[in-house]
Design an enzyme around this catalytic site. Structure first.
Site, mmCIF file in Angstrom:
data_model
loop_
_atom_site.group_PDB
_atom_site.id
_atom_site.type_symbol
_atom_site.label_atom_id
_atom_site.label_comp_id
_atom_site.label_asym_id
_atom_site.label_seq_id
_atom_site.Cartn_x
_atom_site.Cartn_y
_atom_site.Cartn_z
ATOM 1 N N HIS A 265 0.957 -1.360 -0.139
ATOM 2 C CA HIS A 265 -0.224 -0.032 -0.201
ATOM 3 C C HIS A 265 1.109 1.113 0.010
ATOM 4 C CE1 HIS A 265 -2.471 3.345 2.005
ATOM 5 N NE2 HIS A 265 -3.292 2.852 1.451
ATOM 6 N N ARG B 128 -10.770 -1.780 -12.654
ATOM 7 C CA ARG B 128 -10.861 -3.286 -11.849
ATOM 8 C C ARG B 128 -11.465 -3.635 -11.041
ATOM 9 N NH1 ARG B 128 -5.639 -5.821 -9.690
ATOM 10 N NH2 ARG B 128 -6.389 -4.755 -8.007
ATOM 11 N N GLU C 261 -2.784 -13.639 -14.179
ATOM 12 C CA GLU C 261 -1.614 -13.576 -12.430
ATOM 13 C C GLU C 261 -1.392 -14.950 -12.342
ATOM 14 O OE1 GLU C 261 -2.566 -9.613 -10.848
ATOM 15 O OE2 GLU C 261 -5.222 -10.352 -10.684
HETATM 16 C C1 PEP Z 1 -0.364 -7.593 -10.321
HETATM 17 O O1 PEP Z 1 -0.712 -8.472 -9.648
HETATM 18 O O2 PEP Z 1 0.321 -6.716 -11.169
HETATM 19 C C2 PEP Z 1 -1.060 -6.239 -10.135
HETATM 20 C C3 PEP Z 1 -1.122 -5.368 -11.764
HETATM 21 O O3 PEP Z 1 -2.561 -6.567 -9.677
HETATM 22 P P1 PEP Z 1 -2.290 -5.938 -8.602
HETATM 23 O O4 PEP Z 1 -0.999 -5.691 -7.413
HETATM 24 O O5 PEP Z 1 -3.450 -5.242 -7.260
HETATM 25 O O6 PEP Z 1 -2.335 -7.744 -7.219
HETATM 26 MG MG MG Z 2 -2.912 -8.615 -8.776
#
Ligand code: PEP
Ligand code: MG
Length: 454
Positions: free
Chosen positions: A85, A228, A324
């Site tokens: 964060h 998203r 992912e």
């Molecule tokens: C990632 O996983 O690379 C991504 C962009 O999503 P987040 O960082 O929100 O999990």
């Molecule tokens: Mg991610």
């Protein structure tokens, strides 16, 4: 991270001769140099103590701290990696930050004047005569405007998490938003989504989300904004009002988050989708829907059905999925067959799951390797499969801001990159150079073929 030097922080503070002595170090996560007095924040309730120009030193920042983070000159945390964060929010706010120091809250003390370098990741005793109000960023890294940058065939987009940073992001000249995270919008209400709906009703929830996304859609219009659906781990939600109802999980990153939670709680994600539809109805046809963390085609199909249930017109609005997990990479052909218009490579999670390295654990942060050969190979496979089927590809993970990654992905034929606000100009330059090099190589080959004697 280690504590440098063997002096106590009090001694360092008192002796001007110690100016420049290193106090602590960590991961430079938001570029820029800042000088100011330390304020140790042990509890979120203390965030009001942060005055303009203070340096926040805390275990880890929380969504409630964003107003204080905006006021601060810099941010230093004990915990967290480059995708935590503190790292994401500070970059978007343009506030220099260092994460994962391990012990800054022990080593530093209230009122101590320090200088932090958010690029190098170092914290030193401030020079006695340095003016805290001096421009900490003479090179303009924090402004990150594109001014006269080349137009590239590969689009260069930007990631946005905080709608308040939308204008700053749009001013970079980026070709759109590759990833608008809903997490920070929802978390900044201080309530879990369930609690928010229980207290204020479904309509207020839809209104709250759509209004925040609208700020981004407006700042970028007509450039596309990929919003998203929620991907908040339960340990983050547990910090909020209503968080006592969140399940306790040993591995929240491997747990009840993203599409796997949405598909179990369809009524909640449908509220998010209704917010997207409301924006379409208002004329923001640049808002595109994206689903996080599917494992396979079935996850994507079920998400698509929910989109249809709320009446989002897929013939008019592009939609897609984050890639992912290893499973989603193996199923890329079947996922494409579900009719997606784009995929986003979420390298923060790809690396976490491929290499089994918890992205939030500073103990293994040195093993978090975006350039591991298996990761590069996997991404190249996804891009190839998508290019064969006219599906747009982008990278939205932290490594999309890295020049070497940008070069590699352009060579592999990615459609766009989405980077941090501060990285847009540099990524654009690297992309332009990589594209020119590809053209030059191909021209040379043609010449060689035409007259091999020369
Ligand atoms: C990632 O996983 O690379 C991504 C962009 O999503 P987040 O960082 O929100 O999990
Ligand atoms: Mg991610």
């Amino acid at each position: 991270m280690t504590t440098a030097g063997d002096m106590t922080s009090e001694a360092a503070d008192d002796e001007t001769s110690d100016a420049g002595a290193e106090l602590v170090d960590g991961y430079g996560s938001s570029p820029g140099v800042a000088t100011g007095p330390v304020k140790i924040i042990e509890d979120i309730d203390e965030a009001d103590r942060i005055d303009e120009g203070d340096v926040i030193v805390t275990e880890m920042t929380a969504p409630d701290m964003v107003p204080a983070m905006k006021r601060s000159a810099g941010i230093i945390t004990d915990e967290g990696g480059m995708t935590s964060h503190a790292a994401i929010v500070s970059r978007e706010l343009g506030v220099p930050a260092i994460v994962g120091t391990g012990d800054a809250t022990d080593v530093l003390h209230d009122g101590q004047r320090i200088t932090l370098d958010g690029q190098k990741g170092t914290v030193v005793v401030a020079e006695a005569d340095i003016d805290d109000t001096e421009d900490a960023d003479p090179d303009g890294a924090r402004a990150a405007t594109t001014g006269g940058a080349p137009t590239t065939a590969t689009e260069v987009k930007v990631n946005v998490s905080i709608p308040d940073a939308a204008q700053r992001a749009a001013d970079t000249g980026a070709d759109g938003v590759g990833l608008l995270r809903l997490e920070h919008i929802l978390l900044s209400t201080s309530k879990t989504p369930e609690k928010y709906v229980a207290d204020h009703g479904e309509e207020a929830f839809v209104e709250e989300i759509s209004e925040e996304i609208r700020k981004v859609a407006e700042a970028f219009y007509p450039r596309p904004v990929r919003a998203r659906t929620l991907d908040a781990p339960t340990d983050e939600l547990a910090e909020l009002e209503g968080g006592e109802n969140e399940p306790h999980e040993h591995n929240p990153m491997l747990g009840y988050r993203g599409i796997r939670r949405s598909l179990k709680e369809p009524e909640m994600v449908k509220l998010e989708l209704r917010a997207f539809k409301r924006l379409h109805d208002m004329g923001y046809d640049n808002v595109e829907v994206m689903f996080p963390l599917p494992n396979d085609a079935e996850d994507v199909r079920r998400a698509r059905e929910l989109m249809d249930e709320v009446g989002i017109d897929r013939t008019k609005h592009d939609w897609g999925a984050m890639i992912e997990t290893p499973a989603s990479i193996r199923s890329i052909d079947e996922i494409i067959d579900e009719g997606i218009d784009f995929v986003a490579l979420g390298t923060n999670d790809i690396v976490q799951f491929f290499l089994a390295v918890d992205r939030n654990n500073a103990m293994v942060a040195d093993r978090f390797d975006d350039f591991h050969p298996t990761i590069l190979e996997a991404m190249a496979e996804v891009i190839e499969a998508c290019n064969e089927n006219d599906v747009d590809t982008t990278i939205t993970g932290q490594s999309g801001s890295h020049p070497d990654m940008a070069k590699f992905l352009v060579e592999k034929g990615i459609s766009s990159l989405s980077s941090n606000i501060d990285a847009v100009p540099e990524v654009r330059r690297v992309v332009a150079r990589a594209e020119r090099k590809l053209l030059l190589d191909s021209a040379r080959e043609t010449l060689d073929d035409a007259d091999p004697q020369i």
